[in-house]
Scaffold this motif. Structure first.
Motif, PDB file in Angstrom:
ATOM      1  N   GLN A 158       0.826  -1.208   0.000  1.00 44.88           N
ATOM      2  CA  GLN A 158       0.000   0.000   0.000  1.00 44.88           C
ATOM      3  C   GLN A 158       0.862   1.261   0.000  1.00 44.88           C
ATOM      4  OE1 GLN A 158      -2.287  -1.017   3.529  1.00 44.88           O
ATOM      5  NE2 GLN A 158      -4.103  -1.512   2.296  1.00 44.88           N
ATOM      6  N   LEU A 159       1.901   1.268   0.818  1.00 45.74           N
ATOM      7  CA  LEU A 159       2.744   2.469   0.936  1.00 45.74           C
ATOM      8  C   LEU A 159       3.519   2.768  -0.337  1.00 45.74           C
ATOM      9  CD1 LEU A 159       4.075   1.944   4.574  1.00 45.74           C
ATOM     10  CD2 LEU A 159       2.593   3.806   3.803  1.00 45.74           C
ATOM     11  N   THR A 160       3.807   1.745  -1.121  1.00 47.92           N
ATOM     12  CA  THR A 160       4.550   1.949  -2.368  1.00 47.92           C
ATOM     13  C   THR A 160       3.634   2.072  -3.578  1.00 47.92           C
ATOM     14  OG1 THR A 160       4.850  -0.459  -2.535  1.00 47.92           O
ATOM     15  CG2 THR A 160       6.650   0.814  -1.547  1.00 47.92           C
ATOM     16  N   HIS A 161       2.327   2.053  -3.334  1.00 50.77           N
ATOM     17  CA  HIS A 161       1.368   2.161  -4.447  1.00 50.77           C
ATOM     18  C   HIS A 161       0.282   3.207  -4.157  1.00 50.77           C
ATOM     19  CE1 HIS A 161       3.325  -1.642  -5.413  1.00 50.77           C
ATOM     20  NE2 HIS A 161       2.873  -1.505  -6.636  1.00 50.77           N
ATOM     21  N   GLY A 162       0.655   4.239  -3.416  1.00 50.25           N
ATOM     22  CA  GLY A 162      -0.217   5.388  -3.229  1.00 50.25           C
ATOM     23  C   GLY A 162      -1.404   5.172  -2.320  1.00 50.25           C
ATOM     24  N   GLU A 163      -1.350   4.173  -1.450  1.00 47.89           N
ATOM     25  CA  GLU A 163      -2.448   3.908  -0.527  1.00 47.89           C
ATOM     26  C   GLU A 163      -1.978   4.110   0.910  1.00 47.89           C
ATOM     27  OE1 GLU A 163      -4.360   0.120  -1.326  1.00 47.89           O
ATOM     28  OE2 GLU A 163      -3.536   0.151  -3.357  1.00 47.89           O
ATOM     29  N   GLN A 164      -2.909   4.330   1.823  1.00 49.34           N
ATOM     30  CA  GLN A 164      -2.581   4.510   3.233  1.00 49.34           C
ATOM     31  C   GLN A 164      -3.105   3.329   4.044  1.00 49.34           C
ATOM     32  OE1 GLN A 164      -0.584   6.667   4.819  1.00 49.34           O
ATOM     33  NE2 GLN A 164      -0.966   5.399   6.635  1.00 49.34           N
ATOM     34  N   PRO A 165      -2.218   2.573   4.678  1.00 48.66           N
ATOM     35  CA  PRO A 165      -2.663   1.432   5.485  1.00 48.66           C
ATOM     36  C   PRO A 165      -3.537   1.864   6.664  1.00 48.66           C
ATOM     37  CG  PRO A 165      -0.292   1.338   5.061  1.00 48.66           C
ATOM     38  CD  PRO A 165      -0.754   2.689   4.636  1.00 48.66           C
ATOM     39  N   LYS A 166      -4.413   0.975   7.055  1.00 43.31           N
ATOM     40  CA  LYS A 166      -5.262   1.196   8.220  1.00 43.31           C
ATOM     41  C   LYS A 166      -5.053   0.064   9.215  1.00 43.31           C
ATOM     42  CE  LYS A 166      -8.888   3.687   5.692  1.00 43.31           C
ATOM     43  NZ  LYS A 166     -10.330   3.710   5.304  1.00 43.31           N
ATOM     44  N   ILE A 167      -4.905   0.421  10.474  1.00 46.85           N
ATOM     45  CA  ILE A 167      -4.709  -0.568  11.528  1.00 46.85           C
ATOM     46  C   ILE A 167      -6.067  -1.007  12.060  1.00 46.85           C
ATOM     47  CG2 ILE A 167      -3.766  -0.975  13.836  1.00 46.85           C
ATOM     48  CD1 ILE A 167      -1.546   1.008  13.163  1.00 46.85           C
ATOM     49  N   GLU A 168      -6.334  -2.290  11.968  1.00 49.14           N
ATOM     50  CA  GLU A 168      -7.597  -2.827  12.488  1.00 49.14           C
ATOM     51  C   GLU A 168      -7.522  -2.985  14.009  1.00 49.14           C
ATOM     52  OE1 GLU A 168     -10.278  -3.687  10.556  1.00 49.14           O
ATOM     53  OE2 GLU A 168      -9.332  -3.214   8.633  1.00 49.14           O
ATOM     54  N   VAL A 169      -6.480  -3.717  14.462  1.00 46.33           N
ATOM     55  CA  VAL A 169      -6.260  -3.926  15.888  1.00 46.33           C
ATOM     56  C   VAL A 169      -4.774  -3.702  16.154  1.00 46.33           C
ATOM     57  CG1 VAL A 169      -6.387  -5.538  17.823  1.00 46.33           C
ATOM     58  CG2 VAL A 169      -8.125  -5.625  16.010  1.00 46.33           C
ATOM     59  N   ASP A 170      -4.459  -2.794  17.062  1.00 49.23           N
ATOM     60  CA  ASP A 170      -3.056  -2.473  17.328  1.00 49.23           C
ATOM     61  C   ASP A 170      -2.519  -3.346  18.451  1.00 49.23           C
ATOM     62  OD1 ASP A 170      -0.597  -1.298  17.158  1.00 49.23           O
ATOM     63  OD2 ASP A 170      -1.147   0.483  18.319  1.00 49.23           O
ATOM     64  N   GLY A 171      -2.417  -4.651  18.162  1.00 48.71           N
ATOM     65  CA  GLY A 171      -1.893  -5.578  19.159  1.00 48.71           C
ATOM     66  C   GLY A 171      -0.424  -5.875  18.920  1.00 48.71           C
ATOM     67  N   GLU A 172       0.164  -6.588  19.863  1.00 52.13           N
ATOM     68  CA  GLU A 172       1.542  -7.047  19.705  1.00 52.13           C
ATOM     69  C   GLU A 172       1.551  -8.305  18.833  1.00 52.13           C
ATOM     70  OE1 GLU A 172       3.459  -7.592  23.484  1.00 52.13           O
ATOM     71  OE2 GLU A 172       4.225  -5.533  23.448  1.00 52.13           O
TER      72      GLU A 172
END
Length: 374
Positions: A158-172
């Motif tokens: 996503q970061l190298t193709h013009g998209e912004q990642p979204k975090i669903e659950v910020d777990g370890e």
């Protein structure tokens, strides 16, 4: 000493490709038995494959499906087919099975892995076979499929193709790099002992947000500005090499450098880096080719500063050759992705001047340089 004949079911997959290519680095020790995904559609083909193997690494599986029941039945079915072929051929192969840390979770994927491992334990007990059940943590590394193998693959794509990642659950997340996993698998192959429940330890623990922050840093510094970021740990290096493989090589390269001229001559800044390494300079006479090798961990940059050059890259295990033409009149560079064999040829009439940077000093005892023609 005879070679160990190794077959990999799921050879076409993420881990399978890495294992297959790594085995190729040890031609005196291992012989790779040919496998095709269609073997599980033909009983005789699967039995012929099994009968040739001293070691079988069973990676073939479905990781995701809209219907969990289909996923469960597919994975159990593959194990049962393999066991049938083992019994039909009276195989004495050491079978290594790729299970998952999701074994204990309440989902059908984890259930398929646990029950598949138990079926193979039963086969080994009844036949006197050798079996290793590999319980594997989350795996990441180059060439994983976005939206399938790993969230790191998805974020990097996503970061190298013009998209912004979204975090669903910020777990370890407990992780292991694919090269580290392959090292463990080869250790088990070499031991020839078997272990019905081998829980492979993770090599790093990170929150999803921490990993995304690093990937966003790599985007800003490397992808957009050409700066080699500071890589303070093996995890950072592995994550960076993973990120790099999702850049579209064809459209990104060669990267033009800024040439400053005045009455004295010209000045070109070749590299900005927050990492160490080694800088080299070479001249190449007309018609000569250098290189034809690849690396599995090193970061390398070729910058042409005088003359005309053809830089070629080809990913190991594939046939497509990528050609990049560089001219010292318009200084530019190409960075070498890991697992891509590469070379540089002087295609001009004058001497070619090239600047090389690599992120670690050359160590003759651990060169990470493997020769293969592009």
């Amino acid at each position: 000493m005879s070679k160990i004949r190794i077959g990999i079911t799921g050879q076409e997959g993420f881990v399978g490709q890495h294992l297959f290519n790594t085995l190729g680095l040890f031609p005196d020790e291992f012989e790779r038995v040919s496998y095709h995904i269609d073997f599980f559609k033909n009983k005789e083909s699967l039995e012929l494959f099994v009968g040739q193997c001293d070691v079988i690494v069973h990676l073939a599986a479905m990781n995701r499906h809209d219907d969990p029941e289909v996923l469960y039945q597919t994975n159990i079915g593959l194990v049962k087919q393999l066991i049938d072929a083992l019994e039909k051929t009276s195989s004495k192969a050491h079978v290594l099975f790729s299970s998952s840390s999701q074994e204990e979770r309440d989902n059908l994927y984890g259930k398929s892995k646990k029950e598949g491992r138990e079926l193979l334990i039963r086969w080994a007990t009844l036949t006197g076979g050798t079996f290793t059940g590999l319980v594997i943590p989350n795996v990441f590394g180059p060439f994983g499929h976005p939206y399938y193998n790993s969230f790191i693959a998805t974020f990097s794509h996503q970061l190298t193709h013009g998209e912004q990642p979204k975090i669903e659950v910020d777990g370890e997340v407990k992780l292991i790099y694919v090269n580290e996993l392959i090292e463990v698998i080869l250790g088990e192959v070499r031991s020839k002992l078997g272990n019905p429940l081998f829980i492979i330890p993770h090599t790093s623990v990170n929150k999803v947000s921490e990993i995304l922050a690093l990937l966003e840093q790599y985007k800003e510094e490397y992808f957009l500005a050409g700066i080699i970021p500071e890589l303070k740990s093996s995890f950072a290096l592995n994550l960076f090499n993973t990120f790099r493989c999702y850049i579209d090589i064809k459209s990104h390269n060669p990267v033009k450098l800024v040439k400053h001229t005045d009455p004295r001559g010209a000045f070109v800044e070749i590299i900005r880096l927050k990492a160490g390494g080694q800088v080299s300079f070479s001249t190449t006479v007309a018609g000569i080719t250098r290189g034809n090798h690849y690396h599995t961990r090193k970061i390398e940059r070729f910058a042409v500063i005088k003359g005309k050059a053809l830089i070629q890259l080809r990913r190991i295990g594939t046939d497509e050759v990528l050609d990049f033409y560089l001219d010292g009149n318009e200084p530019a560079y190409v960075d070498m992705p890991i697992w891509y064999t590469h070379n540089i040829k002087n295609i001009g009439k004058e001497e070619l001047y090239t600047n090389f940077w690599i992120n670690e000093f050359f160590d003759p005892d651990d060169p990470d340089t493997y020769f293969e023609n592009v």
